[in-house]
Motif scaffolding. Structure first.
Motif, PDB file in Angstrom:
ATOM      1  N   ALA A  44      66.910  39.338  25.952  1.00  0.00           N
ATOM      2  CA  ALA A  44      67.353  39.559  24.570  1.00  0.00           C
ATOM      3  C   ALA A  44      66.645  38.614  23.601  1.00  0.00           C
ATOM      4  CB  ALA A  44      68.868  39.381  24.473  1.00  0.00           C
ATOM      5  N   VAL A  45      66.471  37.371  24.003  1.00  0.00           N
ATOM      6  CA  VAL A  45      65.800  36.401  23.131  1.00  0.00           C
ATOM      7  C   VAL A  45      64.325  36.786  22.941  1.00  0.00           C
ATOM      8  CG1 VAL A  45      65.064  33.992  22.949  1.00  0.00           C
ATOM      9  CG2 VAL A  45      67.400  34.524  23.659  1.00  0.00           C
ATOM     10  N   VAL A  46      63.669  37.117  24.037  1.00  0.00           N
ATOM     11  CA  VAL A  46      62.253  37.498  23.953  1.00  0.00           C
ATOM     12  C   VAL A  46      62.092  38.799  23.164  1.00  0.00           C
ATOM     13  CG1 VAL A  46      60.250  38.231  25.325  1.00  0.00           C
ATOM     14  CG2 VAL A  46      61.604  36.265  26.049  1.00  0.00           C
ATOM     15  N   ALA A  47      62.958  39.776  23.426  1.00  0.00           N
ATOM     16  CA  ALA A  47      62.866  41.047  22.724  1.00  0.00           C
ATOM     17  C   ALA A  47      63.136  40.875  21.229  1.00  0.00           C
ATOM     18  CB  ALA A  47      63.848  42.055  23.326  1.00  0.00           C
ATOM     19  N   ALA A  48      64.057  39.994  20.864  1.00  0.00           N
ATOM     20  CA  ALA A  48      64.331  39.733  19.444  1.00  0.00           C
ATOM     21  C   ALA A  48      63.100  39.148  18.762  1.00  0.00           C
ATOM     22  CB  ALA A  48      65.519  38.785  19.293  1.00  0.00           C
ATOM     23  N   ALA A  49      62.432  38.223  19.449  1.00  0.00           N
ATOM     24  CA  ALA A  49      61.230  37.621  18.865  1.00  0.00           C
ATOM     25  C   ALA A  49      60.134  38.670  18.669  1.00  0.00           C
ATOM     26  CB  ALA A  49      60.729  36.488  19.748  1.00  0.00           C
ATOM     27  N   SER A  95      75.082  44.102  28.161  1.00  0.00           N
ATOM     28  CA  SER A  95      73.725  44.461  27.729  1.00  0.00           C
ATOM     29  C   SER A  95      73.746  45.111  26.353  1.00  0.00           C
ATOM     30  CB  SER A  95      73.079  45.423  28.725  1.00  0.00           C
ATOM     31  OG  SER A  95      72.886  44.796  29.954  1.00  0.00           O
ATOM     32  N   ALA A  96      74.705  45.982  26.123  1.00  0.00           N
ATOM     33  CA  ALA A  96      74.818  46.636  24.815  1.00  0.00           C
ATOM     34  C   ALA A  96      75.117  45.609  23.715  1.00  0.00           C
ATOM     35  CB  ALA A  96      75.901  47.704  24.857  1.00  0.00           C
ATOM     36  N   VAL A  97      76.013  44.670  24.003  1.00  0.00           N
ATOM     37  CA  VAL A  97      76.350  43.633  23.019  1.00  0.00           C
ATOM     38  C   VAL A  97      75.141  42.741  22.761  1.00  0.00           C
ATOM     39  CG1 VAL A  97      77.810  41.617  22.603  1.00  0.00           C
ATOM     40  CG2 VAL A  97      78.806  43.696  23.562  1.00  0.00           C
ATOM     41  N   LEU A  98      74.435  42.363  23.825  1.00  0.00           N
ATOM     42  CA  LEU A  98      73.233  41.539  23.649  1.00  0.00           C
ATOM     43  C   LEU A  98      72.162  42.290  22.862  1.00  0.00           C
ATOM     44  CD1 LEU A  98      72.923  39.770  27.113  1.00  0.00           C
ATOM     45  CD2 LEU A  98      73.407  38.693  24.914  1.00  0.00           C
ATOM     46  N   ALA A  99      72.069  43.587  23.049  1.00  0.00           N
ATOM     47  CA  ALA A  99      71.092  44.383  22.293  1.00  0.00           C
ATOM     48  C   ALA A  99      71.426  44.365  20.803  1.00  0.00           C
ATOM     49  CB  ALA A  99      71.055  45.810  22.815  1.00  0.00           C
ATOM     50  N   LEU A 100      72.707  44.441  20.470  1.00  0.00           N
ATOM     51  CA  LEU A 100      73.100  44.357  19.066  1.00  0.00           C
ATOM     52  C   LEU A 100      72.675  43.016  18.458  1.00  0.00           C
ATOM     53  CD1 LEU A 100      76.701  45.871  19.267  1.00  0.00           C
ATOM     54  CD2 LEU A 100      74.644  46.957  18.345  1.00  0.00           C
ATOM     55  N   GLY A 101      72.962  41.941  19.185  1.00  0.00           N
ATOM     56  CA  GLY A 101      72.568  40.615  18.704  1.00  0.00           C
ATOM     57  C   GLY A 101      71.069  40.446  18.629  1.00  0.00           C
ATOM     58  N   SER A 102      70.366  41.025  19.593  1.00  0.00           N
ATOM     59  CA  SER A 102      68.914  40.902  19.630  1.00  0.00           C
ATOM     60  C   SER A 102      68.268  41.647  18.468  1.00  0.00           C
ATOM     61  CB  SER A 102      68.393  41.428  20.962  1.00  0.00           C
ATOM     62  OG  SER A 102      67.012  41.242  21.081  1.00  0.00           O
ATOM     63  N   VAL A 103      68.754  42.841  18.167  1.00  0.00           N
ATOM     64  CA  VAL A 103      68.211  43.595  17.033  1.00  0.00           C
ATOM     65  C   VAL A 103      68.500  42.855  15.731  1.00  0.00           C
ATOM     66  CG1 VAL A 103      68.455  45.740  15.713  1.00  0.00           C
ATOM     67  CG2 VAL A 103      68.193  45.823  18.176  1.00  0.00           C
ATOM     68  N   PHE A 119      70.772  49.694  15.320  1.00  0.00           N
ATOM     69  CA  PHE A 119      71.733  48.946  16.143  1.00  0.00           C
ATOM     70  C   PHE A 119      72.316  49.857  17.220  1.00  0.00           C
ATOM     71  CE2 PHE A 119      72.046  45.984  12.493  1.00  0.00           C
ATOM     72  CZ  PHE A 119      71.951  44.782  13.175  1.00  0.00           C
ATOM     73  N   ALA A 120      72.752  51.038  16.802  1.00  0.00           N
ATOM     74  CA  ALA A 120      73.364  51.973  17.752  1.00  0.00           C
ATOM     75  C   ALA A 120      72.370  52.426  18.814  1.00  0.00           C
ATOM     76  CB  ALA A 120      73.926  53.179  16.992  1.00  0.00           C
ATOM     77  N   ILE A 121      71.146  52.696  18.394  1.00  0.00           N
ATOM     78  CA  ILE A 121      70.111  53.130  19.342  1.00  0.00           C
ATOM     79  C   ILE A 121      69.864  52.042  20.387  1.00  0.00           C
ATOM     80  CG2 ILE A 121      67.635  53.578  19.562  1.00  0.00           C
ATOM     81  CD1 ILE A 121      67.811  55.059  16.874  1.00  0.00           C
ATOM     82  N   ALA A 122      69.732  50.817  19.947  1.00  0.00           N
ATOM     83  CA  ALA A 122      69.464  49.712  20.876  1.00  0.00           C
ATOM     84  C   ALA A 122      70.628  49.514  21.841  1.00  0.00           C
ATOM     85  CB  ALA A 122      69.193  48.430  20.101  1.00  0.00           C
ATOM     86  N   ALA A 123      71.862  49.586  21.342  1.00  0.00           N
ATOM     87  CA  ALA A 123      73.029  49.409  22.213  1.00  0.00           C
ATOM     88  C   ALA A 123      73.105  50.534  23.240  1.00  0.00           C
ATOM     89  CB  ALA A 123      74.304  49.361  21.377  1.00  0.00           C
ATOM     90  N   TRP A 124      72.867  51.764  22.808  1.00  0.00           N
ATOM     91  CA  TRP A 124      72.890  52.890  23.736  1.00  0.00           C
ATOM     92  C   TRP A 124      71.788  52.751  24.794  1.00  0.00           C
ATOM     93  CZ3 TRP A 124      69.058  56.545  24.547  1.00  0.00           C
ATOM     94  CH2 TRP A 124      69.409  57.579  25.424  1.00  0.00           C
ATOM     95  N   ALA A 125      70.592  52.362  24.374  1.00  0.00           N
ATOM     96  CA  ALA A 125      69.473  52.194  25.310  1.00  0.00           C
ATOM     97  C   ALA A 125      69.777  51.101  26.323  1.00  0.00           C
ATOM     98  CB  ALA A 125      68.188  51.886  24.556  1.00  0.00           C
ATOM     99  N   ALA A 126      70.363  50.004  25.885  1.00  0.00           N
ATOM    100  CA  ALA A 126      70.696  48.912  26.802  1.00  0.00           C
ATOM    101  C   ALA A 126      71.764  49.350  27.790  1.00  0.00           C
ATOM    102  CB  ALA A 126      71.173  47.695  26.013  1.00  0.00           C
ATOM    103  N   PHE A 127      72.803  50.005  27.302  1.00  0.00           N
ATOM    104  CA  PHE A 127      73.899  50.454  28.174  1.00  0.00           C
ATOM    105  C   PHE A 127      73.388  51.407  29.244  1.00  0.00           C
ATOM    106  CE2 PHE A 127      77.498  53.087  29.348  1.00  0.00           C
ATOM    107  CZ  PHE A 127      78.499  52.153  29.545  1.00  0.00           C
ATOM    108  N   SER A 128      72.642  52.426  28.831  1.00  0.00           N
ATOM    109  CA  SER A 128      72.175  53.413  29.795  1.00  0.00           C
ATOM    110  C   SER A 128      71.091  52.848  30.717  1.00  0.00           C
ATOM    111  CB  SER A 128      71.693  54.679  29.099  1.00  0.00           C
ATOM    112  OG  SER A 128      70.689  54.379  28.168  1.00  0.00           O
ATOM    113  N   ALA A 129      70.241  51.979  30.226  1.00  0.00           N
ATOM    114  CA  ALA A 129      69.205  51.388  31.093  1.00  0.00           C
ATOM    115  C   ALA A 129      69.823  50.490  32.147  1.00  0.00           C
ATOM    116  CB  ALA A 129      68.202  50.594  30.254  1.00  0.00           C
ATOM    117  N   ALA A 130      70.866  49.759  31.807  1.00  0.00           N
ATOM    118  CA  ALA A 130      71.528  48.897  32.799  1.00  0.00           C
ATOM    119  C   ALA A 130      72.169  49.735  33.884  1.00  0.00           C
ATOM    120  CB  ALA A 130      72.567  48.022  32.113  1.00  0.00           C
TER     121      ALA A 130
END
Length: 179
Positions: free
Chosen positions: A61-66, A108-116, A163-174
């Motif tokens: 999440a940190v690397v992806a945010a950067a 993962s979904a929550v981290l994706a929200l924070g990362s975006v 935000f929603a797209i990233a959370a959905w992608a993280a949830f389903s990818a996990a």
């Protein structure tokens, strides 16, 4: 004293070797005499490293945010596929390393929200630093409140779709990576 070995005994004439099953059309490759069957391999036990999966997801999440922030800062636009990539990378890291625990998908979904969100702030800071002519570090770390206000001013409905797209992608990818 030396003893001699007993003389070899002749085999009885009526001894018949055991019958081997003949290959049939149903099993054309039946075992041949003298072959050893392959060893049975047990399936690998399912991974269940929740703590390690959480650490991997946080690092991703940190690397992806950067990376997302740099993409926004260089293009001066939010890009939807980049938000999908942020979520996918986080979910992939959590699922592959952490295993099948359902909590990993949610985290993962929550981290994706924070990362975006963090990536969008980094992008705002890069754009602001370029506009004002100062360093990114000065804008991001010394004027963080101004960066957040700029983000609020620039936020539109599409921002929240990302935000929603990233959370959905993280949830389903996990979920898929753990399978």
């Amino acid at each position: 004293m030396s003893q001699s070995a007993p003389p070899p005994q002749p085999e009885p004439v009526d001894a018949v070797p055991p019958a081997q099953p003949a290959p049939t059309e149903a099993a054309p490759f039946a075992a041949q005499p003298g072959t050893v069957p392959p060893p049975l391999v047990a399936p690998a036990p399912p991974k269940d490293n929740v703590a390690v999966g959480l650490v991997a997801a946080f690092g991703a999440a940190v690397v992806a945010a950067a990376v997302y922030g740099v993409v926004i800062g260089l293009t001066k636009h939010e890009i939807g596929w980049a938000a999908v990539g942020v979520g996918f990378v986080i979910g992939l890291a959590a699922g592959r390393i952490g295993g099948r625990n359902p909590a990993l998908s949610v985290v993962s979904a929550v981290l994706a929200l924070g990362s975006v969100y963090l990536g969008q702030l980094v992008g705002e800071a890069m754009i602001g630093a370029d506009t004002v002519g100062v360093s990114f570090n000065e804008v991001f770390f010394q004027h963080f409140g101004v960066v957040q206000e700029a983000w609020k001013a620039d936020a539109d409905p599409l921002t929240f779709v990302f935000f929603a797209i990233a959370a959905w992608a993280a949830f389903s990818a996990a979920k898929k990576a753990a399978a």
